[in-house]
Write a protein that holds these residues in place. Sequence first.
Motif, short mmCIF file in Angstrom:
data_model
loop_
_atom_site.label_atom_id
_atom_site.label_comp_id
_atom_site.label_asym_id
_atom_site.label_seq_id
_atom_site.Cartn_x
_atom_site.Cartn_y
_atom_site.Cartn_z
N VAL A 341 0.83 -1.20 0.00
CA VAL A 341 0.00 0.00 0.00
C VAL A 341 0.87 1.25 0.00
N ARG A 342 1.91 1.26 0.81
CA ARG A 342 2.79 2.43 0.89
C ARG A 342 3.43 2.75 -0.45
N GLN A 343 3.82 1.73 -1.17
CA GLN A 343 4.55 1.94 -2.42
C GLN A 343 3.63 2.27 -3.61
N ASN A 344 2.37 1.88 -3.55
CA ASN A 344 1.54 1.94 -4.75
C ASN A 344 0.37 2.91 -4.70
N PHE A 345 0.07 3.51 -3.54
CA PHE A 345 -1.15 4.30 -3.45
C PHE A 345 -0.89 5.64 -2.76
N ASP A 346 -1.34 6.70 -3.42
CA ASP A 346 -1.18 8.07 -2.94
C ASP A 346 -2.51 8.54 -2.36
N ARG A 348 -3.27 11.45 -0.94
CA ARG A 348 -3.57 12.87 -0.95
C ARG A 348 -4.89 13.09 -1.70
N PRO A 349 -5.76 13.99 -1.21
CA PRO A 349 -7.08 14.17 -1.82
C PRO A 349 -7.04 14.46 -3.31
N GLY A 350 -6.12 15.32 -3.74
CA GLY A 350 -6.02 15.63 -5.16
C GLY A 350 -5.64 14.41 -5.98
N ALA A 351 -4.74 13.59 -5.43
CA ALA A 351 -4.32 12.39 -6.14
C ALA A 351 -5.45 11.37 -6.23
N ILE A 352 -6.25 11.28 -5.18
CA ILE A 352 -7.41 10.37 -5.20
C ILE A 352 -8.40 10.80 -6.28
N VAL A 353 -8.71 12.09 -6.30
CA VAL A 353 -9.67 12.61 -7.29
C VAL A 353 -9.18 12.32 -8.70
N GLU A 354 -7.88 12.50 -8.93
CA GLU A 354 -7.33 12.27 -10.26
C GLU A 354 -7.31 10.78 -10.61
N ARG A 355 -6.87 9.94 -9.68
CA ARG A 355 -6.74 8.51 -9.99
C ARG A 355 -8.10 7.86 -10.27
N LEU A 356 -9.12 8.26 -9.52
CA LEU A 356 -10.44 7.66 -9.69
C LEU A 356 -11.36 8.49 -10.59
N ASN A 357 -10.85 9.63 -11.08
CA ASN A 357 -11.61 10.49 -11.99
C ASN A 357 -12.97 10.82 -11.38
N LEU A 358 -12.93 11.49 -10.23
CA LEU A 358 -14.13 11.67 -9.41
C LEU A 358 -14.91 12.95 -9.71
N LEU A 359 -14.39 13.84 -10.54
CA LEU A 359 -15.11 15.09 -10.81
C LEU A 359 -16.09 14.89 -11.96
N ARG A 360 -16.93 13.88 -11.83
CA ARG A 360 -17.92 13.53 -12.84
C ARG A 360 -19.27 13.31 -12.17
N PRO A 361 -20.35 13.42 -12.92
CA PRO A 361 -21.69 13.19 -12.34
C PRO A 361 -22.01 11.70 -12.27
N ILE A 362 -21.34 11.00 -11.35
CA ILE A 362 -21.50 9.55 -11.21
C ILE A 362 -22.17 9.16 -9.90
N TYR A 363 -22.60 10.13 -9.13
CA TYR A 363 -22.94 9.83 -7.74
C TYR A 363 -24.37 9.29 -7.55
N ARG A 364 -25.26 9.52 -8.53
CA ARG A 364 -26.56 8.86 -8.45
C ARG A 364 -26.40 7.34 -8.56
N LEU A 365 -25.33 6.88 -9.21
CA LEU A 365 -25.08 5.44 -9.32
C LEU A 365 -24.73 4.82 -7.97
N THR A 366 -24.28 5.64 -7.04
CA THR A 366 -23.83 5.11 -5.75
C THR A 366 -24.95 5.06 -4.72
N THR A 367 -25.96 5.90 -4.86
CA THR A 367 -26.86 6.21 -3.74
C THR A 367 -27.57 5.01 -3.16
N ASN A 368 -28.13 4.16 -4.03
CA ASN A 368 -28.98 3.07 -3.57
C ASN A 368 -28.32 1.71 -3.77
#
Length: 381
Positions: A341-346, A348-368
């Motif tokens: 985990v230490r070697q492969n995963f960052d 930091r919030p900005g890195a998470i958003v970039e790696r998972l491409n989170l600034l998209r309208p995908i959140y209705r898919l998560t709700t239920n």
Amino acid sequence: MSTVLDPTRAPATVAYTFTSESVSEGHPDKVCDTIADSILDAHLAADPASRVACEVLCKENNVVLAGEITSNHGVNYDELVREVVREIGYVDADQVFRPDNLNVHIFLSRQAAEIAQGVDADTSLSGEQGAGDQGIMFGYATDETPELMPLPILLAHRLARSLATHRKNGAVGWLRPDSKTQVSVRYENGAPVAVTDVLVSTQHSADADREAIRQFVALNVVPEALGQWYHDDIALMVNPTGSFVQGGPSADAGVTGRKIIVDSYGGMGRHGGGAFSGKDPSKVDRSGAYFCRFVARQVVKAGLARRAEVQVAYAIGVAQPVSVKVDTFGTGDERAAAEYVRQNFDFRPGAIVERLNLLRPIYRLTTNYGHFGKPELPWEE
């Protein structure tokens, strides 16, 4: 004196039964979560830099929106709320909570400047995106199902989703949107061996026959949802109070963020306490929990453990996490997993958003029906 058994720490030879619950999209709390995530998606679709922290309360024919939103895109909240309620299925004239009868109360302001200056990369002290709040988040994965999810919560979600599917397909006319499900699974030698008990409570029309409801659930919903885990000896309870006509926000109050265990691992994995819905990914309550799930999945998929839990902690406005911890519950090499985990995963919030491409309208898919275990979500890939 009774002893409470923690199944994540139980010796392999111990047998126990573990229970998880789910709720449908028509449950009052989930109505609120769905409205909140729909508002988030509407803003992100037009302005990916939107900052959204939206809370919702529903009761009778009132919907209250409150929180902080900073966005370059305006949203017609009144229209959006009514459309969401219509999509969920609250359209019956005998219900006070229906689209054409709603009063939408809006109490939304902009995000506080002091939070924004610590989160935004161009104003934070570190020069990079800081965490939107302090707190702890957990992610969990187990190899007991192909989805790497605990079996009890996975099956409970399938039951609730099955009820919604049958209702929307018009299989029976008496089904209504509100429902709750519960599944108990017996474990032996650290693995699930059988479903022992199932509870289904579903809202229905006033003219529905109780025995007809039970027969439909027993002969259609349960076998379909449980699949290979279905057997004739399951103890099944259907609407144990005898009647469930009054439901949804017409009868009960709903609030965002009250189904955090339903949203995550059904109690099998730990939870940091922060809710998900209505929050953009700068809020680490959401993005941090998603990334911890992503990392826990990779630990299991890499063969480093059969079960893994990842914890991260943040300070508000700071990019680097306060701590990251990996727990394999004795099912693997914990030291090797932590190093992986230490070697492969960052984290930091900005890195998470970039790696998972989170600034998209995908959140209705998560709700239920759970924020985890769905292959279409980026943290499940």
